[in-house]
Design a protein around this motif. Structure first.
Motif: not given
Length: 566
Positions: A267-274, A278-287, A295-299
């Motif tokens: 979960h901390p790892f997924l939070a870091l990815v999120g 977000e720095l790219f101006g996209l929503p957190d994929p965990n939402m 989500t595509l860029y998150g994966i």
């Protein structure tokens, strides 16, 4: 519904075939450059990682790179320490595939250009120039890959219309952290079945893009894919030598260790990815309402960070990894350490058509070294005269002839397994030369066995060589041994790419011929003056003749090497 499933399977097959075609085209276009690149760029840990990253980014297959590395270790071209670094880089390089698919496969409809690109690739493939043919194969493979991806997206079931189709997958998401482990195993098994982490990654991206599974479960599948992809290398190494098995096991240890820490810190790892997304101006994929692009860029980001972090953590422990896999994969206690066993071409499936010749060349050099030992037994058999010791060396010479036959056949079978359509012209010339060389080496074994038969006939007729004749035979044998040394020197130079001329081979062959002629004239004079027995002289000259033939076989080998280079 059945037609839709069959279409999905066919689309997946097109995706995999396209990836193989693209990889094959790139490898053939690179040819010798890839061999020299891999050999030169492994002098320190950073270079090893960058080598693996670069090659995998180019050929778009970490499995191909890893199998290639296993083959290099098996062939003695890379040490185990070097191989571990290259494998680490290969894991990072394979993340490029996920980004290409996420960017081009979903955000841009590249399938619109696939058919025109295929036409361009076909035109290049019928060119008379080999490089253009290889580039054409690359373009066709690239087109098929994204055409297959497009068909996969279109042929997957619509869960809004038929929600029962994959209802069982949705149910897997309701078990909390156990769901993470379930999807991790699912990703491992799917990669194991497809034998391609890139194909599994494409399916994972499709599933998360269509909201079949949440981002969290897709992330677990990606971790599983990193374990599943190690199976290919282990299969390739299963019939290889101990070093090859250890290289494949190092890949498994590396990825399993990474999955363990990634699951513990899931979960901390997924939070870091999120946060990074977000720095790219996209929503957190965990939402839950993050959307497809996020989500595509998150994966893709998770896949990249996992392998980068894992490499950063373990790059300093390469020697410890080597020690660990050496304990896991132990040397066989009863292993037969003798000169009869193949050393370099027993790693199972050929990694790449271009690189397979490296192992064959090293095995051919090993074959030549075995042949030289046969000469030593011939000399001992001559010296033994008529005794029990002679019988021991006679049997050795017969055995070496049988060994020569077997090794020639095994190397030829290995060369036959290299697909002719997947090699460059330079490699094709090298393979032809190898066929001729192993034939000459087999003939050297025949000569050794012929000498044993000549000596047996001499003994059966109660003939013996005088001390002066033995000295002359030793003189001739010394020249043949020097010829072996020259031949081996030229083989090694050819392997390194530094052979430019073979005057050394012509020089020693001339000495052998001159000595044969001198001894023949000397024998005729001795017979005329009745200073020598006719029967023993015949056997003497028969042995000399076989030694001279051995020199001819070896000059032929050097000539084959220089012709192949030309």
């Amino acid at each position: 519904m059945l037609l839709q499933i069959l279409t999905l399977i066919g689309a997946l097959g097109m995706f995999l075939y396209g990836m193989n075609q693209m990889s094959s085209g790139l490898q053939k276009a690179a040819g010798d450059k890839m061999r020299s690149f891999l050999g030169a760029m492994t002098s320190n840990p950073f270079k090893r990682v960058m080598t693996g990253l670069g090659i995998t980014s180019i050929i778009q297959s970490s499995s191909a790179t890893t199998v290639m590395v296993v083959s290099f270790v098996n062939a003695g071209l890379l040490t185990l320490v070097q191989a571990v670094g290259v494998i680490m880089g290969a894991n990072i390089g394979t993340t490029v595939t996920a980004w290409l698919i996420a960017w081009l496969g979903f955000k841009a409809d590249i399938s619109l250009f696939a058919v025109p690109l295929m036409a361009a690739g076909f035109l290049l493939s019928i060119s008379s120039k080999e490089r253009r043919k290889n580039i054409g194969e690359l373009i066709v493979g690239f087109s098929l890959l994204f055409l297959g991806l497009s068909l996969m997206k279109e042929s997957v079931p619509d869960l809004n219309q038929t929600p029962e189709v994959l209802e069982f997958i949705r149910q897997w998401t309701d078990y909390g952290f156990w769901s993470v482990l379930i999807f991790l195993v699912f990703g491992t098994l799917l990669t194991l079945v497809l034998q391609s982490s890139s194909a599994t990654m494409a399916l994972t991206l499709i599933m998360v893009n269509l909201q079949w599974i949440p981002f969290e479960m897709a992330a677990a599948m990606v971790l599983g894919e990193n374990i599943g992809t190690t199976i290919t290398a282990n299969i390739a190494a299963s019939v290889g030598n101990t070093a090859a098995k250890r290289a494949a096991m190092a890949h498994t240890v590396f990825n399993v260790f990474g999955v363990i820490w990634a699951v513990i810190l899931f979960h901390p790892f997924l939070a870091l990815v999120g946060r990074i997304i977000e720095l790219f101006g996209l929503p957190d994929p965990n939402m839950a309402d993050a959307g497809g692009t996020s989500t595509l860029y998150g994966i893709s980001m998770l896949h990249t960070l996992f392998n980068v972090f894992n490499t950063i953590i373990l790059i300093g422990f390469t020697k410890q990894i080597v020690k660990l896999v050496s304990k896991i994969v132990k040397e066989k206690k009863n292993k037969e350490e003798d000169e009869y066993r193949l050393q370099y071409i027993e790693a199972g499936p050929i990694a790449t058509a271009e690189i397979a010749t490296e192992a064959a060349i090293k095995e051919t050099i090993h074959f030549a070294e075995i042949s030289r030992k046969g000469l030593g037994y011939a000399i001992k058999a001559i010296q033994a005269g008529k005794s029990e010791e002679f019988e021991k060396y006679r049997k050795k010479l017969v055995q070496y002839e049988e060994i020569s036959d077997r090794i020639e056949q095994e190397i030829a079978n290995y060369l036959n397994a290299i697909p002719a359509a997947e090699i460059s012209e330079s490699t094709r010339g090298r393979i032809k030369a190898l066929y001729r060389i192993i034939g000459e080496l087999e003939s050297l074994g025949d000569s050794g066995e012929s000498i044993s038969r000549i000596l047996s006939r001499k003994n059966n007729h109660n003939q013996r060589f005088e001390a002066s004749a033995l000295n002359k035979l030793h003189e001739m044998a010394d020249l043949v041994d020097q010829c072996y040394e020259v031949m081996l020197c030229n083989l090694r130079k050819a392997e390194e790419g530094t052979l430019t001329e073979i005057s050394n081979a012509y020089s020693i062959e001339e000495k052998i011929n001159n000595t044969r002629n001198f001894l023949r004239d000397e024998v005729i004079l001795a017979l005329e003056s009745k200073q020598s027995d006719y029967h023993s002289t015949v056997y003497f000259m028969d042995v000399i003749s076989e030694f001279e033939k051995m020199g001819d076989y070896m000059i032929n080998i050097s000539q084959d090497l220089i012709m192949e280079k030309a």
